[in-house]
Every structure is written in structure tokens, then in C-alpha cells.
Write an enzyme that holds these catalytic residues in place. Structure first.
Site, PDB file in Angstrom:
ATOM      1  CG  ASN A   1      37.737   0.413   0.466  1.00 19.46           C
ATOM      2  OD1 ASN A   1      38.163   0.620   0.572  1.00 19.46           O
ATOM      3  ND2 ASN A   1      37.649  -0.215  -1.074  1.00 19.46           N
ATOM      4  CD1 TRP A   2      35.054   0.110   6.081  1.00 22.93           C
ATOM      5  CD2 TRP A   2      35.663   1.635   7.825  1.00 22.93           C
ATOM      6  NE1 TRP A   2      34.739  -0.406   7.731  1.00 22.93           N
ATOM      7  CE2 TRP A   2      35.278   0.557   8.216  1.00 22.93           C
ATOM      8  CE3 TRP A   2      36.124   2.964   8.164  1.00 22.93           C
ATOM      9  CZ2 TRP A   2      35.253   0.949   9.520  1.00 22.93           C
ATOM     10  CZ3 TRP A   2      36.489   2.189   9.856  1.00 22.93           C
ATOM     11  CH2 TRP A   2      35.715   1.211  10.812  1.00 22.93           C
ATOM     12  CE  LYS A   3      35.265   2.161  -2.636  1.00 25.10           C
ATOM     13  NZ  LYS A   3      34.487   1.651  -3.873  1.00 25.10           N
TER      14      LYS A   3
ATOM     15  CG  HIS B   1      39.512  -0.266  -5.523  1.00 26.98           C
ATOM     16  ND1 HIS B   1      39.024   0.837  -6.391  1.00 26.98           N
ATOM     17  CD2 HIS B   1      38.653  -1.207  -4.453  1.00 26.98           C
ATOM     18  CE1 HIS B   1      37.781   0.790  -5.490  1.00 26.98           C
ATOM     19  NE2 HIS B   1      36.919  -0.736  -5.108  1.00 26.98           N
TER      20      HIS B   1
ATOM     21  CD  GLU C   1      37.224   3.414  -5.363  1.00 30.03           C
ATOM     22  OE1 GLU C   1      37.690   3.435  -4.047  1.00 30.03           O
ATOM     23  OE2 GLU C   1      35.584   2.869  -5.992  1.00 30.03           O
TER      24      GLU C   1
ATOM     25  CD  GLU D   1      36.429  -4.759  -5.514  1.00 24.77           C
ATOM     26  OE1 GLU D   1      35.329  -4.439  -4.780  1.00 24.77           O
ATOM     27  OE2 GLU D   1      37.128  -4.157  -6.494  1.00 24.77           O
TER      28      GLU D   1
ATOM     29  N   GLY E   1      30.059   1.155  -6.864  1.00 28.43           N
ATOM     30  CA  GLY E   1      29.216   1.935  -6.117  1.00 28.43           C
ATOM     31  C   GLY E   1      27.904   2.255  -7.297  1.00 28.43           C
TER      32      GLY E   1
ATOM     33  CB  SER F   1      26.648  -2.996  -6.099  1.00 28.80           C
ATOM     34  OG  SER F   1      26.938  -1.565  -7.121  1.00 28.80           O
TER      35      SER F   1
ATOM     36  N   GLY G   1      32.140  -2.309  -0.635  1.00 32.96           N
ATOM     37  CA  GLY G   1      32.011  -0.991  -0.527  1.00 32.96           C
ATOM     38  C   GLY G   1      31.548  -0.320   0.336  1.00 32.96           C
ATOM     39  N   GLY G   2      30.032  -0.151   0.233  1.00 34.82           N
ATOM     40  CA  GLY G   2      29.491   1.319   0.632  1.00 34.82           C
ATOM     41  C   GLY G   2      28.599   0.775   1.879  1.00 34.82           C
TER      42      GLY G   2
HETATM   43  P1  PGA Z   1      31.099  -1.248  -3.829  1.00 45.94           P
HETATM   44  O1  PGA Z   1      32.637  -1.188  -3.574  1.00 45.94           O
HETATM   45  O2  PGA Z   1      30.785  -2.070  -2.410  1.00 45.94           O
HETATM   46  O3  PGA Z   1      30.612   0.131  -2.513  1.00 45.94           O
HETATM   47  O4  PGA Z   1      30.042  -0.873  -4.830  1.00 45.94           O
HETATM   48  C1  PGA Z   1      33.359  -2.015  -3.887  1.00 45.94           C
HETATM   49  C2  PGA Z   1      34.732  -1.668  -3.777  1.00 45.94           C
HETATM   50  O5  PGA Z   1      34.727  -0.499  -4.207  1.00 45.94           O
HETATM   51  O6  PGA Z   1      35.657  -2.605  -3.046  1.00 45.94           O
END
Ligand code: PGA
Length: 261
Positions: free
Chosen positions: A10-12, A101, A103, A178, A184, A223, A244-245
Site C-alpha cells: 500500500n503505497w498510500k 483502510h 486512514e 491492521e 506507521g 509496521s 505500507g512504509g
Molecule cells: P505500515 O502501514 O506498514 O507503514 O505500518 C500498513 C498499512 O497501513 O497498510
């Protein structure tokens, strides 16, 4: 039940045309270099909407699949300024889409019902929804993790049951657990914490349909890094990850894929 692992990036809201090209080339080269080791995980990358078509071209001929990060709850076309329909995502080469998600839920007010509607819209368009669920830190601290995740899941299952798609369409979904406090933050759930919630989710699905419960893939997200992926993916009900990251660094992402396969 032999479930094929999945690792989705997930590149966001990250990237640029140049950075994406470099990242995708790095991922493809890294996966090719590993193919002697026969990585068996299914790999999906989810760039921002505007880069999807170009990413599809770059991924053509590879086994890496393309997903979007969101989809409109409405099907077809219409007067929905700023929205992107599932059929459009399919048109530019997506096979997957992240839905619900945390967010989207926290920053853009998406309710359980809204997430459920988006799941239906994705399925109706022929996309595989990666449906996210997860609890806030205060909910975990209050011992409400199962209740919250159960409520989020129940909304999707009820919507499927009540639609012409039926609950059997849950078999075409992937779920991602999640925990919001792990996203994050560098604070990963322990493998045991992840397994506990995954087993709970699978149990709830088994209650609705035992076959789907056994076959549906449950990803962990929050994470995940190359250094902790193997122990998380080693848990019996963890079938891969939503990253994500760490999906923004080719080498790290490929190492996570290797840990799943
Ligand atoms: P993260 O994000 O790996 O940066 O914690 C995961 C996600 O939000 O899908």
C-alpha cells in the site's frame, strides 16, 4: 487448507512518475533474482490512482498484480465528482482494491456500512477487495479488540448476505487485520497478538460458511518489515501482509515477499 500467501504493498500518498518507475523496476528485478527460489506468494502493488495506468504498463508480462487504494461505493458511471468507479480500475488494469483502510475510516469518515458498500461495488466490478479491519489502541486497551473487529467484519458479511452477490462472494475477498496502533508507528503486533485476532476473524467467517472460512486469506498489516515478516507470516492464520512504509523500498518489499513464500 493450503492458502496461497499474498503480500500487498500500500503505497498510500507516495510516489512520482520517476520514483514509481524506479520502485517497480526494483521490485521486478528483485523478484526475478529470487525466482530460482520460487517465491510462491501472490504480489500486489497499490499506487495512487493517477499512476495506476502507467504502473500497469510497467508490470505487463510480470506476475505482479495491480491494486488501487480505494473505490467508489457506486457502480457504473455517474455524477460523483472526484470518485473512481471499480469498472474504471478494471479498465486500467487493476485486479485488486484496498477497501476500508483505517486512514479512510478515521480521516475521511468511512463507516462500517460505507466500507461494506465499497466491498460490494468492488466485487460487482470483478475486483478482489482487500477489506481492512482493526481496532484503535484505546479499544485494545479496553479489551474490545474482538468486538470492534467483529463488528467491522459483520457489516461486510451482512451486506453480502443482503445483496444479490450473497455471502458466497466473501470467497472472492481478502481480509487484512491492521491494528491502528501498529500502522506507521514501528510498533508491530506480536505474532501471538496477530494470530489471536486472525483466529477470531476466521472463526467468525467459519460460523457463516465453513468452506470460505477455511480458504479465505487473512493478511496482517502494521509496521511489517523484512526483519519481522517471517515470524508473523509463520502464524497459522496469517496468510501474508499488507505493507505500507516498507513497500516503498524495493529491496525491503522483495524480502517481505520472500518471507511469505
Ligand atoms: P505500515 O502501514 O506498514 O507503514 O505500518 C500498513 C498499512 O497501513 O497498510
Amino acid at each position: 487448507m493450503n492458502r496461497r500467501p499474498m503480500v500487498a504493498g500500500n503505497w498510500k500518498m507516495h510516489g512520482s512518475r520517476a520514483a514509481n518507475a524506479a520502485l517497480l523496476d526494483g521490485v521486478l528485478a528483485g523478484l526475478r533474482a529470487r525466482s530460482g527460489a520460487r517465491a510462491s506468494a501472490e504480489v500486489v502493488v497499490c499506487p495512487p490512482f493517477v499512476y495506476l495506468a502507467e504502473a500497469a504498463q510497467r508490470l505487463a508480462g510480470s506476475a505482479v498484480l495491480l491494486g488501487a487504494q480505494d473505490v467508489c461505493a457506486e457502480s457504473g458511471q455517474g455524477a460523483f465528482t472526484g470518485e473512481v468507479a471499480g469498472s474504471m480500475l478494471r479498465d486500467v488494469g487493476c485486479s485488486h482494491v484496498i477497501v476500508g483502510h483505517s486512514e479512510r475510516r478515521a480521516l475521511y469518515g468511512e463507516s462500517d456500512e460505507w466500507v461494506a458498500r465499497k466491498t460490494l461495488a468492488a466485487l460487482a466490478a470483478g475486483l478482489t477487495p482487500i477489506v481492512c479491519v482493526g481496532e484503535l489502541l484505546e479499544e485494545r486497551d479496553a479489551g474490545r479488540t474482538h468486538e470492534v473487529v467483529g463488528r467491522q467484519l459483520a457489516a461486510v458479511m451482512a451486506a453480502l448476505r443482503g445483496s444479490e452477490l450473497g455471502l458466497t462472494s466473501l470467497a472472492r475477498c481478502v481480509l487484512a487485520y491492521e491494528p491502528v496502533w501498529a500502522i506507521g508507528t514501528g510498533r508491530t503486533a506480536t505474532p501471538e497478538q496477530a494470530q489471536d485476532v486472525h483466529a477470531y476473524i476466521r472463526g467468525r467467517i467459519v460460523e457463516g460458511d465453513a468452506t470460505i472460512g477455511g480458504s479465505i486469506r487473512l493478511l496482517y498489516g502494521g509496521s511489517v518489515k523484512a526483519g519481522n515478516a517471517r515470524e508473523l507470516f509463520g502464524m497459522p492464520d496469517v496468510d501474508g501482509g499488507l505493507i505500507g512504509g516498507a513497500s516503498l523500498k524495493a529491496e525491503e518489499f522483495v524480502a517481505i515477499v520472500a518471507a511469505a513464500g
